[in-house]
Design an enzyme around this catalytic site. Structure first.
Site, PDB file in Angstrom:
ATOM      1  N   CYS A 179      -4.435   6.879   2.047  1.00 33.94           N
ATOM      2  CA  CYS A 179      -2.999   6.932   1.772  1.00 33.94           C
ATOM      3  C   CYS A 179      -2.762   6.790   0.262  1.00 33.94           C
ATOM      4  CB  CYS A 179      -2.292   5.812   2.514  1.00 33.94           C
ATOM      5  SG  CYS A 179      -2.281   6.012   4.305  1.00 33.94           S
ATOM      6  N   CYS A 226      -1.816  -0.559   8.535  1.00 32.38           N
ATOM      7  CA  CYS A 226      -2.917   0.294   9.004  1.00 32.38           C
ATOM      8  C   CYS A 226      -2.918   0.378  10.533  1.00 32.38           C
ATOM      9  CB  CYS A 226      -4.263  -0.237   8.514  1.00 32.38           C
ATOM     10  SG  CYS A 226      -4.654   0.150   6.793  1.00 32.38           S
ATOM     11  N   CYS A 253     -10.250   0.164   7.211  1.00 28.26           N
ATOM     12  CA  CYS A 253      -8.875   0.024   7.672  1.00 28.26           C
ATOM     13  C   CYS A 253      -8.761  -0.298   9.152  1.00 28.26           C
ATOM     14  CB  CYS A 253      -8.105   1.308   7.387  1.00 28.26           C
ATOM     15  SG  CYS A 253      -8.833   2.744   8.187  1.00 28.26           S
ATOM     16  N   CYS A 279      -2.424   3.372  -1.486  1.00 28.16           N
ATOM     17  CA  CYS A 279      -3.562   2.467  -1.274  1.00 28.16           C
ATOM     18  C   CYS A 279      -4.871   3.047  -1.783  1.00 28.16           C
ATOM     19  CB  CYS A 279      -3.698   2.133   0.215  1.00 28.16           C
ATOM     20  SG  CYS A 279      -2.228   1.365   0.902  1.00 28.16           S
TER      21      CYS A 279
HETATM   22  S1  SF4 Z   1      -3.864   2.800   3.893  1.00 26.87           S
HETATM   23 FE1  SF4 Z   1      -2.030   1.746   3.095  1.00 26.87          FE
HETATM   24  S2  SF4 Z   1      -0.236   3.035   3.565  1.00 26.87           S
HETATM   25 FE2  SF4 Z   1      -2.026   3.782   4.746  1.00 26.87          FE
HETATM   26  S3  SF4 Z   1      -1.808   2.834   6.730  1.00 26.87           S
HETATM   27 FE3  SF4 Z   1      -3.160   1.467   5.532  1.00 26.87          FE
HETATM   28  S4  SF4 Z   1      -1.816   0.002   4.461  1.00 26.87           S
HETATM   29 FE4  SF4 Z   1      -0.509   1.651   5.291  1.00 26.87          FE
END
Ligand code: SF4
Length: 248
Positions: free
Chosen positions: A204, A121, A231, A207
């Site tokens: 995403c 993230c 995040c 996720c």
């Molecule tokens: S949501 Fe998942 S894929 Fe997106 S930046 Fe965060 S950890 Fe990475």
């Protein structure tokens, strides 16, 4: 325009459109809107496009393309690009940081530990956000109080200590999900097809998963983790500022 005293109080009871008008008059292009293409952000994009003057003083719009978004989100991004005249600046992760991240942890490192998830993230979202906000005096986001317990104290206007104290503007802070859907319907705003498939909150692809009716709207984000579902873009920094000239 001169800064007004106690702007937090001034906007507390204003409508979303009035708050955007206020932000435009106070900051112009020194304010920027972080558009993630969620339904709330599509509402704000629609409002901004309706009020845009195209004189270089409009609130700027950017999006963080993490590289791991759903195909449906990219479809909506394309649709928004074609529908709205307002430019949407795409901010991508730093190539070197991304190469190191994936080389060291693999493309799906986020499932292996909270530490690795946060590292991903940081590279794909948090660091690009810092770049996108460089030089900005205010940023506009689509947070709503009833999205989660963590967001229940979101103010319409606050200082964002996680971003150097610039103003954070949440015009939809007191909107319900039904308010969002009502605006979408009335103004024919395109939204992500995934919302109709059980995805109230879309991040995403690897996720995010669908949630059942009645579940916490953000419980589909990082579902394998327990605790707060954020995040790093919106840490709990929503406390009211004590004073308020509209500069930073
Ligand atoms: S949501 Fe998942 S894929 Fe997106 S930046 Fe965060 S950890 Fe990475």
């Amino acid at each position: 325009m001169n800064p007004i005293a106690n702007p937090e109080q001034a906007v507390a009871h204003q409508s979303a459109e009035e708050i955007l008008d206020w932000a435009r008059s106070q900051f112009g292009s020194r304010a920027t809107f972080a558009c993630s293409f969620g339904a709330e952000d599509m509402v704000l994009l629609d409002m901004l496009s309706r009020a845009a003057r195209g004189d270089g003083q409009d609130i700027r719009v950017f999006t963080l393309d993490t590289g791991r978004l759903f195909p449906e989100t990219y479809d909506l991004m394309q649709e928004a690009h074609e529908k709205y005249a307002i430019p949407i600046h795409v901010v991508a992760p730093d190539t070197k940081e991304l190469e190191e991240l994936i080389s060291n942890g693999g493309p799906n490192l986020f499932y292996s530990s909270v530490e690795n998830r946060k590292a991903c993230c940081n590279v794909r979202k948090v660091h690009p956000l810092s770049r996108a906000l460089t030089g900005a005096e205010a940023w506009v986001v689509g947070l709503r109080r009833d999205q989660s317990a963590e967001r229940s104290t979101v103010e319409k206007l606050s200082r964002d200590s996680s971003q150097g104290g610039i103003w954070k503007i949440c015009p939809l802070a007191d909107w319900s999900w039904n308010d969002v859907l009502r605006y979408v319907k009335e103004h024919d705003v395109p939204i992500n097809r995934l919302h109709a498939q059980g995805f109230p909150s879309i991040g995403c692809a690897p996720c995010t998963r669908a949630v059942k009716p009645g579940e916490d709207p953000r419980s589909g984000r990082w579902w394998w983790e327990t605790g707060a579902k954020e995040c790093g873009l919106h840490p709990a920094t929503h406390a009211r500022a004590a004073t308020g000239a509209a500069t930073h």
